[in-house]
Design an enzyme around this catalytic site. Structure first.
Site, PDB file in Angstrom:
ATOM      1  N   THR A 100      42.507  39.928  36.082  1.00 37.17           N
ATOM      2  CA  THR A 100      43.823  39.315  36.261  1.00 37.17           C
ATOM      3  C   THR A 100      43.886  37.973  35.557  1.00 37.17           C
ATOM      4  OG1 THR A 100      44.109  40.457  38.383  1.00 37.17           O
ATOM      5  CG2 THR A 100      45.483  38.518  37.987  1.00 37.17           C
TER       6      THR A 100
ATOM      7  N   ASN B  95      35.579  41.407  38.796  1.00 38.46           N
ATOM      8  CA  ASN B  95      36.299  42.638  38.490  1.00 38.46           C
ATOM      9  C   ASN B  95      37.809  42.377  38.473  1.00 38.46           C
ATOM     10  OD1 ASN B  95      36.288  45.449  37.874  1.00 38.46           O
ATOM     11  ND2 ASN B  95      36.803  45.926  39.982  1.00 38.46           N
ATOM     12  N   CYS B  96      38.451  42.499  39.604  1.00 38.32           N
ATOM     13  CA  CYS B  96      39.900  42.351  39.631  1.00 38.32           C
ATOM     14  C   CYS B  96      40.349  40.904  39.437  1.00 38.32           C
ATOM     15  CB  CYS B  96      40.458  42.919  40.929  1.00 38.32           C
ATOM     16  SG  CYS B  96      40.154  44.693  41.088  1.00 38.32           S
ATOM     17  N   ASP B  97      39.590  39.945  39.953  1.00 43.38           N
ATOM     18  CA  ASP B  97      39.943  38.534  39.749  1.00 43.38           C
ATOM     19  C   ASP B  97      39.857  38.181  38.271  1.00 43.38           C
ATOM     20  OD1 ASP B  97      40.095  38.470  42.492  1.00 43.38           O
ATOM     21  OD2 ASP B  97      38.364  37.164  42.782  1.00 43.38           O
TER      22      ASP B  97
END
Length: 211
Positions: free
Chosen positions: A126, A121-123
């Site tokens: 990014t 998700n966020c990894d």
């Protein structure tokens, strides 16, 4: 990108929600990843690599990461250590609606090392944004982690999700490595080995034929 990477360690959403809250990281074991996150921060500080801490907040009525809740607070592994920059976000990517891109550019950073949560998700968000911005990315597979999902599209375990996203990232978006391998590269001032889509696919096809 220079031969000797100008790194920043980006510590994404290492918050209590993932440890003692309602979204516990299952793979790798969260205590293993937390320990490696701490080791990565310590190694970065020793090497003079800037550390960026990212924290996600949701509205107060949200079941996860609600502003003001214990689950939204940074875990002590991160909160107890010094940082060089702090980013607050509300979307998956640490670049979305934040000053991260400008802060990195002002310091000549060309390589992001990603630790924290979640892999998929966020990894990943990014890493994708960093790649599109022309930055190199490193993803520490034992200092990150995933949760299982089940929905109308199917089901996948945390281990499956973490493995598949790691393979995909290594094929194009990031150099995937262990914390130990990254620490060694950091000490040498060297980049981590990278791969590409073509070779990743060729190996898979050849392995299938050989089987």
């Amino acid at each position: 990108m220079s031969a000797q990477p100008r790194r920043a360690l980006v510590v994404i959403d290492v918050q209590n929600e993932y440890v003692s809250g309602d979204l516990p990281i299952e793979y790798p074991d969260v205590h293993t990843s937390l320990a490696n996150i701490g080791r990565a921060i310590d190694a970065a500080r020793t090497a003079g690599v800037p550390v960026v801490v990212v924290q996600n907040f949701a509205p107060a009525e949200s079941p996860l990461f609600a502003r003001g809740s214990a689950g939204a607070e940074l875990h002590d592994v991160v909160a107890s250590r010094e940082r060089d920059h702090y980013v607050e976000k509300s979307l998956p990517s640490a670049f979305a609606g934040t000053d991260l891109g400008a802060w990195l550019a002002a310091r000549g950073i060309d390589t992001l090392t990603i630790v924290g949560y979640m892999t998929h998700n966020c990894d990943a968000s990014t890493a994708f944004d960093a790649t599109h911005a022309g930055l190199a990315v490193e993803f520490l597979e034992d200092a990150t982690g995933a949760v299982p999902y089940e929905n109308s599209a199917g089901a996948a375990s945390a281990a499956e999700i973490h493995r598949v996203f790691s393979v995909v990232m290594q094929s194009r978006f990031a150099a995937v490595a262990s914390t130990d391998a990254w620490r060694a590269a950091l000490a040498e001032g060297a980049p981590l080995p990278r791969d590409n889509i073509y070779l990743s696919n060729q190996r898979a096809r050849k392995a299938r034929v050989a089987a």
